[in-house]
Scaffold this motif. Structure first.
Motif, mmCIF file in Angstrom:
data_model
loop_
_atom_site.group_PDB
_atom_site.id
_atom_site.type_symbol
_atom_site.label_atom_id
_atom_site.label_comp_id
_atom_site.label_asym_id
_atom_site.label_seq_id
_atom_site.Cartn_x
_atom_site.Cartn_y
_atom_site.Cartn_z
ATOM 1 N N MET A 1 0.841 -1.211 0.000
ATOM 2 C CA MET A 1 0.000 0.000 0.000
ATOM 3 C C MET A 1 0.867 1.247 0.000
ATOM 4 N N LEU A 2 0.508 2.233 -0.818
ATOM 5 C CA LEU A 2 1.232 3.489 -0.883
ATOM 6 C C LEU A 2 0.700 4.467 0.159
ATOM 7 N N ASP A 3 1.617 5.175 0.808
ATOM 8 C CA ASP A 3 1.232 6.190 1.789
ATOM 9 C C ASP A 3 0.965 7.498 1.047
ATOM 10 N N ARG A 4 -0.268 7.966 1.081
ATOM 11 C CA ARG A 4 -0.646 9.189 0.355
ATOM 12 C C ARG A 4 0.211 10.367 0.771
ATOM 13 N N ASN A 5 0.682 10.395 1.999
ATOM 14 C CA ASN A 5 1.471 11.526 2.483
ATOM 15 C C ASN A 5 2.920 11.492 2.001
ATOM 16 N N LYS A 6 3.329 10.356 1.409
ATOM 17 C CA LYS A 6 4.717 10.213 0.983
ATOM 18 C C LYS A 6 4.879 10.167 -0.535
ATOM 19 N N ILE A 7 3.799 10.332 -1.259
ATOM 20 C CA ILE A 7 3.876 10.286 -2.722
ATOM 21 C C ILE A 7 3.363 11.602 -3.311
ATOM 22 N N LYS A 8 3.732 11.854 -4.556
ATOM 23 C CA LYS A 8 3.305 13.068 -5.240
ATOM 24 C C LYS A 8 2.189 12.718 -6.229
ATOM 25 N N VAL A 9 1.069 13.389 -6.047
ATOM 26 C CA VAL A 9 -0.088 13.180 -6.913
ATOM 27 C C VAL A 9 -0.331 14.459 -7.713
ATOM 28 N N ALA A 10 -0.540 14.296 -9.013
ATOM 29 C CA ALA A 10 -0.776 15.455 -9.874
ATOM 30 C C ALA A 10 -2.030 15.238 -10.712
ATOM 31 N N VAL A 11 -2.688 16.333 -11.023
ATOM 32 C CA VAL A 11 -3.826 16.319 -11.943
ATOM 33 C C VAL A 11 -3.401 17.034 -13.217
ATOM 34 N N ALA A 12 -3.636 16.400 -14.349
ATOM 35 C CA ALA A 12 -3.316 17.003 -15.648
ATOM 36 C C ALA A 12 -4.608 17.234 -16.426
ATOM 37 N N ILE A 13 -4.745 18.425 -16.978
ATOM 38 C CA ILE A 13 -5.980 18.805 -17.675
ATOM 39 C C ILE A 13 -5.652 19.248 -19.103
ATOM 40 N N PRO A 14 -5.843 18.377 -20.095
ATOM 41 C CA PRO A 14 -5.706 18.825 -21.484
ATOM 42 C C PRO A 14 -6.858 19.784 -21.790
ATOM 43 N N ALA A 15 -6.554 20.934 -22.363
ATOM 44 C CA ALA A 15 -7.614 21.931 -22.555
ATOM 45 C C ALA A 15 -7.412 22.721 -23.838
#
Length: 311
Positions: A1-15
């Motif tokens: 299981m990945l620890d949400r506090n220790k990983i980088k999450v990004a949102v990408a929006i093609p527009a």
């Protein structure tokens, strides 16, 4: 299981030309991600400026390159920024950024490598989908599923999350238009990555069907899905053509006997057609057998290469 506090999450929006909605999408996405990227794909309005003011990083194409190119740009950025999970979301307001935690949960739990937001797995999302979209989505998803190892219900959903281990599979040139959704899942399936669908709802209020007309868009994606079937699963593609050819042989023979009950042989013109479809069916059967074997070998090589890259 990945620890949400220790990983980088990004949102990408093609527009492209989404100045009306891009600001709110960026601000809502920031609540669930460490970074938000907007790929401004040749917009002629103030999409880039609004996105910057809302707090997003912006990468701009000088001209419209298409959604596939925008996705590749975002993935290259994600590798450079050491992003662990990237979520793609449309910039027209169709998708709810509040669903991001549910979308990435299977990846955090190491239950899948790719999470696909599916309107078919959400009761409200399915109920609110316009009938023409529902019908078109079913046809396109069925066609796409033929090139996959398992059925996908919502192949055209642009709301997806990817683990970083999958990024290299999509770095090659892809479909430039909306058919990229079908191609990405086909590439992932070929590479042996796990993928699953997560129920989401979508809003269609005040939205255009697509930048392209609905009919043109649908037939374009269907054509691309059939091309993917020919490339990814040639055994199924040419096997189906072989079966269809032999079906025509049986149909012609039956019709000929019914139309000409007193004749011992079918008319010459009909015999020509029967012979043609027998030869054609045999050719398609041979192609299905040969290409299927070659495809299995190529899939093993592709999976081995992806495993080496991952290491």
């Amino acid at each position: 299981m990945l620890d949400r506090n220790k990983i980088k999450v990004a949102v990408a929006i093609p527009a492209k030309n989404e100045q009306r909605t891009i600001g709110s999408i960026v601000m809502l996405s920031k609540k669930h991600a460490d970074k938000v990227l907007v790929v401004n794909d040749g917009s002629t309005d103030k999409t880039a400026l609004v996105a910057l003011l809302a707090g997003a990083e912006v990468l701009s194409h000088k001209y419209n390159k298409g959604k596939g190119a925008a996705i590749v740009t975002a993935l290259k950025w994600a590798v450079k920024e050491n992003i662990d999970i990237i979520i793609f979301i449309d910039g027209d307001g169709q998708h709810d950024p509040g669903a991001i935690p549910d979308l990435i949960k299977p990846i955090l739990w190491d239950d899948t490598d790719i999470s696909i937001g599916s309107r078919w797995h959400h009761e409200q999302g399915l109920r609110e989908m316009p009938f023409h979209r529902m019908l078109g989505n079913w046809v396109l998803s069925t066609a796409t599923s033929l090139s996959l190892s398992k059925m996908i219900r919502d192949s055209q959903s642009g709301y997806r999350a990817f683990h970083r281990r999958t990024f290299p599979a999509f770095m090659q040139a892809m479909e430039i238009g909306f058919a990229v959704e079908s191609e990405m899942i086909a590439l992932a399936d070929k590479a042996g990555f796990r993928w699953k669908e997560v129920g989401i709802k979508a809003s269609y209020f005040g939205l255009d069907a697509n930048t392209e007309s609905s009919w043109y868009h649908g037939f374009t994606v269907l054509g691309k899905a059939l091309r993917l079937l020919r490339l990814q699963k040639p055994g199924r593609f040419f096997g189906a053509l072989s079966v269809f050819s032999f079906f025509l042989v049986i149909t012609l023979a039956f019709w000929g006997k019914t139309a000409y009950p007193d004749e011992k042989l079918l008319p010459l013109w009909m015999l020509y057609f029967v012979a043609f479809f027998i030869i054609t069916g045999g050719f398609f059967m041979f192609a299905a057998i040969m290409l299927s074997g070659m495809n299995r070998i190529s899939e093993r090589i592709f999976k081995s290469v992806m495993q080496l890259i991952e290491r």
